[in-house]
Enzyme design. Structure first.
Site, mmCIF file in Angstrom:
data_model
loop_
_atom_site.group_PDB
_atom_site.id
_atom_site.type_symbol
_atom_site.label_atom_id
_atom_site.label_comp_id
_atom_site.label_asym_id
_atom_site.label_seq_id
_atom_site.Cartn_x
_atom_site.Cartn_y
_atom_site.Cartn_z
ATOM 1 N N VAL A 262 36.247 38.300 42.508
ATOM 2 C CA VAL A 262 37.217 37.246 42.835
ATOM 3 C C VAL A 262 38.561 37.478 42.144
ATOM 4 O O VAL A 262 39.431 36.611 42.184
ATOM 5 C CB VAL A 262 36.685 35.835 42.478
ATOM 6 N N SER A 263 38.728 38.635 41.540
ATOM 7 C CA SER A 263 39.974 38.896 40.806
ATOM 8 C C SER A 263 41.132 39.207 41.753
ATOM 9 O O SER A 263 41.056 40.169 42.530
ATOM 10 C CB SER A 263 39.777 40.076 39.857
#
EC number: 5.99.1.4
Length: 198
Positions: free
Chosen positions: A11-12
């Site tokens: 999710v970065s």
């Protein structure tokens, strides 16, 4: 031949903005990559960091500006407030671990999950989305279902290895042979220069 351990979070936004540049560098220099998805929230807490939701408003404001600058600079579509963020990273991470074990274009799978979050408004903790992303990257979704135990075990081990390797965020790249560490997609040019010197 150099080997790069790539510590990432599915999710970065910064991993998303890295695109396929790591893979291009590896091909250019004949290097290999091991993809090591980690639980970023645990990595932050283990290494003195703070989860985005707990950061000071001034830090969050600059983060938003920087993300916009980089997405514009790289000409990458990006929703700064995605519909499904934050979201459980474990299921997509297990899928990456299973795909790496099976063999194939793991970089395309990683980028598929990141693109799903930051450009396509999809929930990468949803089984159907995971299956679609895996299929699009050329993997049989069944390998993720069959590899849940190994995935969970490796996911936990990746976190310990990240801490031991000196990683504290993502993307984080470690060249095994030299222990040179590169934090952030904006350090890929330095990684390129380092690999060229080996």
């Amino acid at each position: 031949m150099a080997h790069i351990d790539y510590y990432l979070g599915t999710v970065s936004p910064w991993c998303y903005l890295a695109g396929d540049r790591l893979e291009q560098l590896a091909q250019k220099h004949g290097a290999t990559i091991t993809y090591k998805p980690v639980d970023l929230m645990q990595l932050f807490s283990r290494t003195g960091g703070v989860a985005p939701a707990d950061r000071h408003p001034s830090r969050l404001a600059l983060r938003g500006q920087e993300l916009q600058r980089w997405s514009d600079h790289l000409d990458m579509k990006m929703n700064l407030k995605p519909a499904h963020f934050p979201v459980n990273m474990a299921p997509s991470s297990y899928a990456i671990i299973a795909a790496q074990e099976a063999g194939g274009d793991v970089g395309a799978l990683v980028q598929g999950f990141l693109r799903a979050v930051w450009a396509e408004e999809r929930d990468i903790s949803d089984d159907a989305v995971i299956a679609e992303v895996m299929t699009a990257a050329g993997f049989d979704p069944a390998i993720a279902e069959n590899g849940l135990f190994v995935g969970a075990e490796t996911y936990g081990r990746n976190l310990e290895q990240a801490v031991e390797a000196g990683a504290f965020g993502a993307p984080f790249y470690v060249v095994r042979e030299t222990d040179q560490r590169f934090w952030g997609q904006d350090r890929l040019d330095f990684l390129d220069r380092h690999l060229a010197s080996l």
